[in-house]
Motif scaffolding. Structure first.
Motif, PDB file in Angstrom:
ATOM      1  N   GLU A 190      -0.233   0.630   1.311  1.00 54.78           N
ATOM      2  CA  GLU A 190       0.233  -0.471   0.474  1.00 54.78           C
ATOM      3  C   GLU A 190      -0.141  -1.851   1.010  1.00 54.78           C
ATOM      4  OE1 GLU A 190       4.314   0.706  -1.537  1.00 54.78           O
ATOM      5  OE2 GLU A 190       4.435   0.970   0.639  1.00 54.78           O
ATOM      6  N   LYS A 191      -0.348  -2.755   0.054  1.00 55.69           N
ATOM      7  CA  LYS A 191      -0.432  -4.197   0.281  1.00 55.69           C
ATOM      8  C   LYS A 191      -1.523  -4.587   1.274  1.00 55.69           C
ATOM      9  CE  LYS A 191       4.451  -4.785  -0.865  1.00 55.69           C
ATOM     10  NZ  LYS A 191       5.783  -5.254  -0.402  1.00 55.69           N
ATOM     11  N   SER A 233      -0.451  -4.880  -6.513  1.00 48.07           N
ATOM     12  CA  SER A 233       0.989  -4.936  -6.320  1.00 48.07           C
ATOM     13  C   SER A 233       1.533  -6.147  -7.073  1.00 48.07           C
ATOM     14  CB  SER A 233       1.313  -5.030  -4.823  1.00 48.07           C
ATOM     15  OG  SER A 233       0.730  -3.940  -4.127  1.00 48.07           O
ATOM     16  N   SER A 276      -2.788  -1.576  -3.463  1.00 50.50           N
ATOM     17  CA  SER A 276      -2.251  -0.333  -2.894  1.00 50.50           C
ATOM     18  C   SER A 276      -3.062   0.838  -3.433  1.00 50.50           C
ATOM     19  CB  SER A 276      -0.770  -0.166  -3.254  1.00 50.50           C
ATOM     20  OG  SER A 276       0.010  -1.233  -2.751  1.00 50.50           O
ATOM     21  N   GLN A 294       4.267   1.506  -9.594  1.00 56.25           N
ATOM     22  CA  GLN A 294       2.845   1.491  -9.900  1.00 56.25           C
ATOM     23  C   GLN A 294       2.304   2.895 -10.132  1.00 56.25           C
ATOM     24  OE1 GLN A 294       4.249  -0.018  -7.371  1.00 56.25           O
ATOM     25  NE2 GLN A 294       3.767  -2.219  -7.480  1.00 56.25           N
TER      26      GLN A 294
END
Length: 293
Positions: A162-163, A192, A199, A251
């Motif tokens: 993620e991120k 995101s 992500s 998501q």
């Protein structure tokens, strides 16, 4: 992009044997008004690679690739459409590498760069390095974890990363010996909540009897490389929960719903075409009988 895929596919075979594609690193570079350096590692059994001519191609988004230059016997020959003084090429013979440096990066340099060379009668293309021209610097993933769900006689591992920025990332599954490609599904990157954060998730399904076997989710990003072992970093979900509840990621659910929508849309389109076909057959038959009468 389709043209390059075809070129890579057709150039991957020589005399009936698959060729090793050149490995390029890093997978992406985020720069602005600075120099960008990308490496091509030549995958060949030859001890001396000095005689191999290395080509570099530039491919902008949605356009066909075009040759930027080629390097032969220590000399760089640049195509007329490109500025000679902005490109530097060096060969590291011991490591079988060819390094391309682009000086003073400008917005027009944003593209994916591929190295290539001739192996017998086929040109073999590299894995590619994407150059992103942006004032924003790259950032590694803020979080990475493996989620586990047992379903009947199978175990599903989900590697969630993620991120990170930029969106370019390479994710693979391996065991203690080699890369695992069977029963692996890699999702697309999604944005995101912030526009500059991305992500991705990748699924691995294994038989339940392999529960004690260790697998690794490996990812390679511009800023970080990491390997997550299933036995150490996995989070086991309660058995009564389904996968959507386990992941608890808006998501992921959004993308799943989107895929289901596309599938239903395709199915409805097929039904619609079938109905039209039968209506046409009935109309044609009626018209034929009318003419016959």
């Amino acid at each position: 992009m389709l043209l390059l895929v075809v070129l890579v596919a057709t150039a991957s075979w020589s005399y009936g044997f698959a060729q090793e594609i050149p490995m390029q690193s890093p997978i992406s570079i985020t720069k602005f008004q600075k120099s960008a350096r990308m490496t091509c590692e030549i995958q060949t059994s030859k001890e001396n690679v000095d005689g191999i001519v290395i080509h570099w191609y530039k491919q902008k988004e949605g356009e066909a690739p075009e040759r930027l230059l080629f390097f032969s016997q220590g000399k760089v020959t640049t195509e007329s459409a490109f500025q000679v003084n902005r490109y530097m090429v060096e060969r590291i013979s011991v490591q079988k590498q060819c390094v391309l440096t682009i000086k003073d990066v400008i917005p027009d340099d944003a593209a994916t760069y591929y190295c290539a060379y001739w192996d017998h009668y086929n040109k073999v293309f590299g894995s590619g390095t994407k150059l992103i021209v942006s004032e924003k610097g790259s950032s590694p993933p803020a979080n990475s974890e493996i989620l586990q769900k047992k379903h009947e006689n199978q175990i599903i591992y989900v590697c969630l990363i993620e991120k990170f920025y930029p969106e370019v990332i390479r994710v693979t599954w391996t065991d203690d010996e080699k890369e695992v490609t069977d029963n692996v599904v890699k999702g697309d990157t999604w944005q995101s909540t912030k526009e500059d954060e991305y992500s991705i998730a990748s699924w691995l399904t294994v038989p339940a009897e392999n529960k004690d076997k260790k697998y690794y989710c490996k990812y390679e990003h511009e800023e970080e490389k990491a390997s997550l072992p299933t036995q150490d970093s996995v989070k086991t979900a309660p058995q009564e929960e389904d996968c959507g509840t386990v992941f608890n990621r808006d998501q992921l659910m959004h993308r799943t719903a989107y895929l289901v929508y596309i599938i239903l849309l395709l199915k409805s389109s097929m039904y619609y075409l079938l109905i039209l076909f039968f209506i046409y057959r009935m109309w044609a038959s009626t018209k034929y009988q009318g003419k016959k009468a």
